[in-house]
Design an enzyme around this catalytic site. Structure first.
Site, PDB file in Angstrom:
ATOM      1  N   TRP A 146       0.922  -1.169   0.096  1.00  0.00           N
ATOM      2  CA  TRP A 146      -0.506  -0.100   0.046  1.00  0.00           C
ATOM      3  C   TRP A 146       1.030   1.297  -0.162  1.00  0.00           C
ATOM      4  O   TRP A 146       0.128   2.389  -0.521  1.00  0.00           O
ATOM      5  CB  TRP A 146      -0.898  -0.096   0.771  1.00  0.00           C
ATOM      6  CG  TRP A 146      -1.978  -1.090   0.912  1.00  0.00           C
ATOM      7  CD1 TRP A 146      -1.750  -2.113   2.074  1.00  0.00           C
ATOM      8  CD2 TRP A 146      -2.910  -2.018  -0.187  1.00  0.00           C
ATOM      9  NE1 TRP A 146      -2.474  -3.046   1.666  1.00  0.00           N
ATOM     10  CE2 TRP A 146      -3.495  -2.429   0.507  1.00  0.00           C
ATOM     11  CE3 TRP A 146      -2.953  -0.883  -1.043  1.00  0.00           C
ATOM     12  CZ2 TRP A 146      -4.359  -2.887  -0.529  1.00  0.00           C
ATOM     13  CZ3 TRP A 146      -3.692  -1.662  -1.766  1.00  0.00           C
ATOM     14  CH2 TRP A 146      -5.067  -2.853  -1.604  1.00  0.00           C
ATOM     15  N   ASP A 186      -1.235   6.817   6.675  1.00  0.00           N
ATOM     16  CA  ASP A 186      -2.691   6.017   5.807  1.00  0.00           C
ATOM     17  C   ASP A 186      -2.717   4.888   7.569  1.00  0.00           C
ATOM     18  O   ASP A 186      -1.654   3.894   7.318  1.00  0.00           O
ATOM     19  CB  ASP A 186      -2.020   4.986   4.913  1.00  0.00           C
ATOM     20  CG  ASP A 186      -2.922   3.596   4.191  1.00  0.00           C
ATOM     21  OD1 ASP A 186      -3.885   3.468   5.070  1.00  0.00           O
ATOM     22  OD2 ASP A 186      -2.876   2.834   3.047  1.00  0.00           O
ATOM     23  N   LYS A 201     -12.600  -1.941   7.863  1.00  0.00           N
ATOM     24  CA  LYS A 201     -12.114  -2.425   8.903  1.00  0.00           C
ATOM     25  C   LYS A 201     -12.327  -2.344  10.111  1.00  0.00           C
ATOM     26  O   LYS A 201     -13.255  -2.563  10.359  1.00  0.00           O
ATOM     27  CB  LYS A 201      -9.848  -2.365   8.987  1.00  0.00           C
ATOM     28  CG  LYS A 201      -9.934  -3.677   8.240  1.00  0.00           C
ATOM     29  CD  LYS A 201      -8.990  -2.158   6.337  1.00  0.00           C
ATOM     30  CE  LYS A 201      -8.357  -3.331   5.503  1.00  0.00           C
ATOM     31  NZ  LYS A 201      -8.518  -2.635   4.187  1.00  0.00           N
TER      32      LYS A 201
HETATM   33  N1  PMP Z   1      -4.015   0.944   2.995  1.00  0.00           N
HETATM   34  C1  PMP Z   1      -3.856  -0.031   3.178  1.00  0.00           C
HETATM   35  C2  PMP Z   1      -2.994   0.078   4.364  1.00  0.00           C
HETATM   36  C3  PMP Z   1      -4.273  -1.303   3.230  1.00  0.00           C
HETATM   37  O1  PMP Z   1      -4.829  -2.154   4.085  1.00  0.00           O
HETATM   38  C4  PMP Z   1      -6.386  -1.241   2.450  1.00  0.00           C
HETATM   39  C5  PMP Z   1      -7.047  -2.108   1.926  1.00  0.00           C
HETATM   40  N2  PMP Z   1      -6.788  -3.039   2.312  1.00  0.00           N
HETATM   41  C6  PMP Z   1      -5.184   0.634   1.678  1.00  0.00           C
HETATM   42  C7  PMP Z   1      -4.723   1.248   1.278  1.00  0.00           C
HETATM   43  C8  PMP Z   1      -6.391   0.625   0.434  1.00  0.00           C
HETATM   44  O2  PMP Z   1      -7.963   0.285   0.664  1.00  0.00           O
HETATM   45  P1  PMP Z   1      -9.004   0.860  -0.810  1.00  0.00           P
HETATM   46  O3  PMP Z   1      -8.962  -0.832  -1.152  1.00  0.00           O
HETATM   47  O4  PMP Z   1      -9.735   1.129   0.704  1.00  0.00           O
HETATM   48  O5  PMP Z   1      -8.458   1.962  -1.096  1.00  0.00           O
END
Ligand code: PMP
Length: 356
Positions: free
Chosen positions: A101, A168, A192
């Site tokens: 991510w 994030d 989450k």
């Molecule tokens: N950042 C983290 C730490 C994540 O765990 C996730 C998705 N599991 C994301 C970003 C991406 O999130 P999204 O699917 O809401 O775009």
């Protein structure tokens, strides 16, 4: 049979959230209308989003300098939004690279300017959190990921950043106490610990905005959402209703401090067994282990079918690891009861008794 849901997200939510959301789909607040068919501007809908924002402020102790907003597009849309709102034309930003991510956040930010990756744990497949790095004082901001959902690592403390810190927190928001005043922006996809998928929350320090010299499209501009109190355009009423209910539940549990204690107990129970049981090995560096996502592998792949049959028998669901790590991942978000972790530990012990 009771199911023990270890899904990494979307994930388990409190039963009361499911019950009340289901009821609202038929008859929202006894209004005779479904929550799915009402305007986001109707008074009782506005109350939902206002309550959700107020609860985030209360539960996270958000200072007056920061606003809480709800948007869409997930954390993935925040990656370019962060850079477009904070990275000055001709400026640079510092990023810590601790997983997939973070990689995506870096990739998107690079479209807007110079990105300095000041620390990375890619050399060891993101099994640790870098500690030895310096945040340049001439960066427009520093970006980090508090919890790496895929690799099972978590920042145990945050640096004293000389520039605005952006984080994030998608996979550990509201799981432990954080000092919001240390951050310029905190953002999280909801699916989450916030609630169901469909909304994204951002906590933004107002005085950081409007300084890039960039012409930002309205939807991507944090200032738009702050000014319109998160009602710039149609927001997902059912999803935010779920967030509101989930935050109310968290407050009833005693808030973030109370849930943090339970989260620590769950994580300790899980990691104690991973370390004790000779059939399994944890994949993350011990001191950086995540309290939300415990990643581990079977030492002998030949036991895979046996282990998975036992898991199924016990009602343990969604334990498969992410394809980048393999093995297993036990996601232990706020709503997962300690009892579910105990059931999983029992299955690991059973496997050991048979084959250890
Ligand atoms: N950042 C983290 C730490 C994540 O765990 C996730 C998705 N599991 C994301 C970003 C991406 O999130 P999204 O699917 O809401 O775009």
């Amino acid at each position: 049979m009771k199911i023990h849901n270890f899904s990494a997200g979307p994930c388990i939510l409190p039963q009361v959230v499911f019950d009340k959301m289901a009821e609202a789909c038929i008859n929202f607040n006894n209004s005779g209308t479904s929550i799915l068919e009402i305007s986001h501007r109707r008074k009782d809908a506005v109350e939902v989003i206002d309550t959700a924002r107020a609860l985030v402020k209360e539960l996270m102790n958000v200072p007056e300098s920061h606003d809480v907003i709800f948007m869409q597009g997930g954390a993935s849309l925040q990656f370019p939004i962060i850079a477009s709102n904070l990275l000055k034309e001709g400026g640079k930003a510092a990023y810590m690279q601790t997983g997939k991510w973070a990689e995506n956040a870096i990739k998107e930010a690079k479209r807007f300017g110079e990105i300095d990756v000041i620390a990375s744990s890619k050399d060891k497949n993101y099994t640790y959190i870098p500690k030895d790095y310096t945040i340049p004082t001439d960066a427009d901001y520093f970006h980090c990921t508090s919890n790496n959902t895929i690799f099972g690592t978590q920042m145990k403390q945050f640096p004293n950043s000389p520039v605005p810190m952006v984080c994030d927190m998608s996979s550990d928001i509201l799981s432990r106490k954080v000092d919001v005043s240390k951050f310029g922006v905190i953002y999280a996809g909801a699916q989450k610990n916030m609630g169901p998928a469909g909304s994204t929350m951002a906590i933004v320090q107002r005085d950081l905005l409007g300084k890039t010299g960039r012409n930002i499209p309205d939807y991507l501009n944090y200032a738009t959402h702050i000014k319109n109190e998160s009602s710039f355009n149609t927001w997902p009423v059912i999803a935010i209703y779920g967030v509101m209910l989930n935050l109310q539940w968290l407050k009833e549990q005693g808030g973030v401090d109370a849930i943090a204690k339970i989260n620590t107990e769950k994580a300790n129970t899980m990691y104690t067994e991973i370390d004790r049981n000779g059939l399994f090995t944890g994949t993350a560096n011990v001191e950086d282990r995540s309290q939300m996502n415990a990643t581990f592998v079977l030492n002998n792949e030949e036991l895979k079918a046996e282990f998975e049959a036992l898991l199924k028998q016990a009602g343990v669901d969604s334990l498969t690891g992410h394809r980048d790590v393999g093995g297993y991942r036990a996601s232990m978000y706020n709503a997962l009861p300690l009892e579910s972790v105990q059931v999983l530990v029992e299955v690991m012990k059973q496997l050991e008794q048979k084959f250890g």
